[in-house]
Write an enzyme that holds these catalytic residues in place. Sequence first.
Site, PDB file in Angstrom:
ATOM      1  N   HIS A  62      -5.816   2.871   1.612  1.00 48.21           N
ATOM      2  CA  HIS A  62      -5.088   4.066   2.051  1.00 48.21           C
ATOM      3  C   HIS A  62      -5.681   4.703   3.322  1.00 48.21           C
ATOM      4  CE1 HIS A  62      -3.255   3.332  -1.681  1.00 48.21           C
ATOM      5  NE2 HIS A  62      -3.999   4.096  -2.438  1.00 48.21           N
TER       6      HIS A  62
ATOM      7  N   ASP B 136       0.897  -1.146   0.000  1.00 54.13           N
ATOM      8  CA  ASP B 136       0.000   0.000   0.000  1.00 54.13           C
ATOM      9  C   ASP B 136       0.938   1.198   0.000  1.00 54.13           C
ATOM     10  OD1 ASP B 136      -1.430   2.298   0.876  1.00 54.13           O
ATOM     11  OD2 ASP B 136      -3.027   0.981   1.546  1.00 54.13           O
ATOM     12  N   HIS B 137       0.945   1.977  -1.076  1.00 56.07           N
ATOM     13  CA  HIS B 137       2.004   2.984  -1.209  1.00 56.07           C
ATOM     14  C   HIS B 137       1.916   4.056  -0.115  1.00 56.07           C
ATOM     15  CE1 HIS B 137      -0.937   5.466  -3.451  1.00 56.07           C
ATOM     16  NE2 HIS B 137      -0.154   6.486  -3.131  1.00 56.07           N
TER      17      HIS B 137
END
Length: 504
Positions: free
Chosen positions: A253, A190-191
């Site tokens: 996010h 998950d960036h």
Amino acid sequence: MTEPVKTQQKPDGCSFVIFGVTGDLAHRLVIPALYNLAASDLLPDRFCVVGIARKGASSEGLRESLLKGLHRFATRPVDENIAKRLLECVTSIEADPKEPASFDDMRERLERLEANRATGGNRLFYLAIPPTAFAPIAEQLGRTGMLKETGGAWRRLVVEKPFGTDLASARALNGELLRIVDEHQIYRIDHYLGKETVQNILVLRFANGMFEPIWNRNHIDHVQITVDEQLGVGHRGSFYDQTGALRDMVPNHLFQLLSLVAMEPPIRFDAHSVRAEKADVLAAIQAQSEAEALRNSVRGQYLAGRIGDAEIGDYRKIEDVTPGSTTETYAALKLVIDNWRWAGVPFYLRTGKALGVKRTEVAIKFKQAPFAMFNCTPVEELAQNYLVIGVAPNEGITLQFNTKVPGPSILIDGVEMKFRYKDYFKAEPSTGYETLIYDCMIGDNILFQRADSVEAGWKAVQPFIDAWKKAGADGLKTYKAGSEGPEEANELLRRDGRSWRKLG
Ligand code: BG6
């Protein structure tokens, strides 16, 4: 200004195998991140990059295309010597899960390459591909034994978002992958966890003595998590229309932000302890019935408007978006975490596309001070006490509190005390993927999602997905591109006697 201390070690030798190497993600983020690691001398000495594409490009052609991508997307000036050294170790191999034999050939070539480069057989398979291809590729890697950890060599699988499209599909995908590899070999990216300020939430909470004692329902009134974007849907109509704001942003996010803010202190700063606490807090999000989900949410879709100088058209007119689409481009939710720390403290989440301001932040709203002692003064009201964790565009922390206005009488005004990362630390601009890729190579999965967290995230949003699907166009609001989102999102808080924090 403080220079970051370099304490990082080089990872073990390994091969870095990229599926989908011809795609956007590999060019835009993965290779520029590898370049930044190379520039910081943080790539292994014994290293090779293998690009897997269905329609095989020659190694030479692939290197040229990656170099072009690097020049376009690099976050810092490209040193041609470093770029050359990195790209020299790129080899292109053709493999297609529809032709299983190609994976047997791939294995042979990979083993030869690894012997030449003396990588010790350590491998990282990076799946930069559409999610429908995750399982078929993992299946072939499993069948050919390429993922088997033998002779002391590690084998890891890096999986990009989206991990499933709802609870059932996420469970099925976890099931399929876990039949082939062990949980410790899977790195679900998950960036958001590559962002410094997101990682800093743990440090803010647990490395300071003053926040944790008041970080609970006795002192906190509610929490607001905002991820507002100015970008519209652009050319991603086909993907986005199937996905919508909720699936695209919330279980991943926004829940990363929520779990870091709401988790209990882990007993150690290691992957097992941190990830266990994050999974626990997500599992404690109260299950809502579909009727409750409808009452506790607002969804909207953007209409034409103006953002800065840009004219934005209706969402429904975007290429590949169904004309009467009911896909939401904005979502606001009210969630409750049912545990001792948070019972009764609402978490309000909002995210949307084509909004007037880009802002990612977590705002912790503290309970109001009693007003009684100011009744006999000209003060009419007190400003709200917020602790704001800014993720974008300004990375930092802001504390909002009341102060006396200078002068003979008692007048009070709200002021801000600001910490901005850039004022204290000098960091090279990065893609946000460097830490994540480096951690994959050293085997630290603290910043990656575990199967149970992913499923807990989907479980918490599933009632909203189901209720919205049934309701269709009923209850779907609209908002003008460039605005703050649908007016009804304000009502979600107003009816609780609260309001969203104003975004600049
Ligand atoms: C991606 C979503 O995962 O995150 C995009 O698919 C979104 O729709 C992006 O724009 C937001 O990331 P960031 O880092 O710009 O907040």
